[in-house]
Design a protein around this motif. Structure first.
Motif, PDB file in Angstrom:
ATOM      1  N   GLY A 107       0.821  -1.210   0.000  1.00  0.00           N
ATOM      2  CA  GLY A 107       0.000   0.000   0.000  1.00  0.00           C
ATOM      3  C   GLY A 107       0.851   1.253   0.000  1.00  0.00           C
ATOM      4  N   ILE A 108       1.936   1.234   0.757  1.00  0.00           N
ATOM      5  CA  ILE A 108       2.843   2.386   0.785  1.00  0.00           C
ATOM      6  C   ILE A 108       3.432   2.635  -0.598  1.00  0.00           C
ATOM      7  N   ASN A 109       3.728   1.561  -1.307  1.00  0.00           N
ATOM      8  CA  ASN A 109       4.313   1.704  -2.645  1.00  0.00           C
ATOM      9  C   ASN A 109       3.324   2.265  -3.664  1.00  0.00           C
ATOM     10  N   THR A 110       2.018   2.223  -3.351  1.00  0.00           N
ATOM     11  CA  THR A 110       1.030   2.780  -4.275  1.00  0.00           C
ATOM     12  C   THR A 110       0.868   4.290  -4.106  1.00  0.00           C
ATOM     13  N   VAL A 111       1.363   4.833  -2.993  1.00  0.00           N
ATOM     14  CA  VAL A 111       1.267   6.275  -2.769  1.00  0.00           C
ATOM     15  C   VAL A 111       2.264   6.986  -3.680  1.00  0.00           C
ATOM     16  N   PRO A 112       1.811   7.953  -4.455  1.00  0.00           N
ATOM     17  CA  PRO A 112       2.725   8.650  -5.368  1.00  0.00           C
ATOM     18  C   PRO A 112       3.932   9.241  -4.643  1.00  0.00           C
ATOM     19  N   VAL A 142      -5.196  -0.587   0.698  1.00  0.00           N
ATOM     20  CA  VAL A 142      -5.007  -2.023   0.942  1.00  0.00           C
ATOM     21  C   VAL A 142      -6.100  -2.602   1.832  1.00  0.00           C
ATOM     22  N   LEU A 143      -7.226  -1.911   1.942  1.00  0.00           N
ATOM     23  CA  LEU A 143      -8.282  -2.395   2.826  1.00  0.00           C
ATOM     24  C   LEU A 143      -8.772  -3.806   2.483  1.00  0.00           C
ATOM     25  N   PRO A 144      -9.071  -4.118   1.205  1.00  0.00           N
ATOM     26  CA  PRO A 144      -9.528  -5.486   0.893  1.00  0.00           C
ATOM     27  C   PRO A 144      -8.504  -6.573   1.252  1.00  0.00           C
ATOM     28  N   PRO A 145      -7.224  -6.461   0.804  1.00  0.00           N
ATOM     29  CA  PRO A 145      -6.272  -7.518   1.191  1.00  0.00           C
ATOM     30  C   PRO A 145      -6.000  -7.557   2.686  1.00  0.00           C
ATOM     31  N   LEU A 146      -6.109  -6.409   3.371  1.00  0.00           N
ATOM     32  CA  LEU A 146      -5.896  -6.392   4.813  1.00  0.00           C
ATOM     33  C   LEU A 146      -6.986  -7.178   5.521  1.00  0.00           C
ATOM     34  N   PHE A 147      -8.225  -7.034   5.071  1.00  0.00           N
ATOM     35  CA  PHE A 147      -9.310  -7.809   5.665  1.00  0.00           C
ATOM     36  C   PHE A 147      -9.193  -9.281   5.304  1.00  0.00           C
ATOM     37  N   LEU A 200     -17.259  -9.778   9.142  1.00  0.00           N
ATOM     38  CA  LEU A 200     -16.035  -9.071   8.757  1.00  0.00           C
ATOM     39  C   LEU A 200     -16.172  -8.449   7.366  1.00  0.00           C
ATOM     40  N   ALA A 201     -16.829  -9.154   6.463  1.00  0.00           N
ATOM     41  CA  ALA A 201     -17.031  -8.627   5.115  1.00  0.00           C
ATOM     42  C   ALA A 201     -17.891  -7.367   5.145  1.00  0.00           C
ATOM     43  N   GLN A 202     -18.896  -7.343   6.025  1.00  0.00           N
ATOM     44  CA  GLN A 202     -19.741  -6.157   6.152  1.00  0.00           C
ATOM     45  C   GLN A 202     -18.964  -4.987   6.738  1.00  0.00           C
ATOM     46  N   HIS A 205     -16.880  -3.633   3.987  1.00  0.00           N
ATOM     47  CA  HIS A 205     -17.713  -2.853   3.068  1.00  0.00           C
ATOM     48  C   HIS A 205     -18.022  -1.481   3.654  1.00  0.00           C
ATOM     49  N   TYR A 206     -18.268  -1.417   4.965  1.00  0.00           N
ATOM     50  CA  TYR A 206     -18.576  -0.143   5.623  1.00  0.00           C
ATOM     51  C   TYR A 206     -17.403   0.824   5.505  1.00  0.00           C
ATOM     52  N   PHE A 207     -16.198   0.337   5.813  1.00  0.00           N
ATOM     53  CA  PHE A 207     -15.031   1.215   5.763  1.00  0.00           C
ATOM     54  C   PHE A 207     -14.685   1.605   4.332  1.00  0.00           C
ATOM     55  N   GLU A 208     -14.869   0.674   3.390  1.00  0.00           N
ATOM     56  CA  GLU A 208     -14.609   1.015   1.997  1.00  0.00           C
ATOM     57  C   GLU A 208     -15.538   2.132   1.533  1.00  0.00           C
TER      58      GLU A 208
END
Length: 215
Positions: A107-112, A142-147, A200-202, A205-208
């Motif tokens: 995720g850090i590597n995706t930050v410009p 990285v929220l999806p892979p983190l979950f 956990l999936a819900q 979804h809430y945080f996303e």
């Protein structure tokens, strides 16, 4: 249904301990994983080397061996003994932290790069650049892979049953001792795990949805 209702004490105790293991281990795994992940991108070579060594060693070690060390090997070193629940919590935290670190590093590597350069241009040191500018954006990306890592942690808690921790993975063996069908017990355990994963999936979804609006 009789397998469930006649053994509610086993299911309640098992899943209570599973949730405790998951919440406590997940909390410490996120903390340690964040530290290791930031060390992986640190400008200090020694910190990068330590982060890389930790991730490569722990992530490539089977979870069973990690728990085996803290449950049985740790007391052999002459250190103070810890109960199996604490040993399982430590083992799961250390093991999961290696995966959290790699997810966060990606995720850090995706930050410009311009974001960090702009922060440095206004005089922010590395620590503030990381915590105020880079990490908030990295966690969102990285929220999806983190979950997914947290869901894997939830399922990995069942390994602790092999080390005398009375959690959901131990329900089947206890049912067999009481003379109840083990397969029915496994189906109930699987159902409850599916429910926990859906919760956990819900949350994911809430945080996303929340952070997508925040952007």
């Amino acid at each position: 249904m009789s397998t469930l209702f006649d053994n509610l004490d086993l299911f309640i105790t098992g899943f209570k301990n599973t949730i405790i293991l998951f919440v406590v281990s997940g909390f410490f795994a996120l903390l340690l994983g964040t530290v290791i992940g930031t060390m992986r991108v640190s400008p200090i070579p020694a910190m990068r080397a330590f982060g890389t060594l930790y991730v490569n060693v722990v992530r490539n070690t089977p979870l069973t061996l990690v728990l085996f060390f803290f449950a049985l090997g740790y007391p052999k070193l002459g250190l103070s003994e810890i109960d199996f629940m604490t040993a399982a919590t430590i083992g799961l935290s250390l093991y999961t932290a290696s995966y959290v670190a790699e997810v966060l590093r990606s995720g850090i590597n995706t930050v410009p790069v311009g974001q960090a350069e702009a922060a440095r241009a206004i005089g922010l040191p590395f620590a503030q650049t990381l915590t105020l500018v880079i990490l908030p954006q990295a966690f969102r990306s990285v929220l999806p892979p983190l979950f997914s890592v947290l869901i894997a942690l939830l399922k990995n808690t069942t390994v602790a049953a092999g080390f005398s921790v009375a959690e959901a993975g131990a329900i089947r063996a206890n049912l067999s001792e009481r003379g109840y069908p083990a397969m029915e017990g496994l189906l109930w355990v699987a159902l409850f795990f599916v429910i926990l994963v859906l919760i956990l999936a819900q949350i994911q979804h809430y945080f996303e949805k929340k952070w997508r609006v925040a952007r």
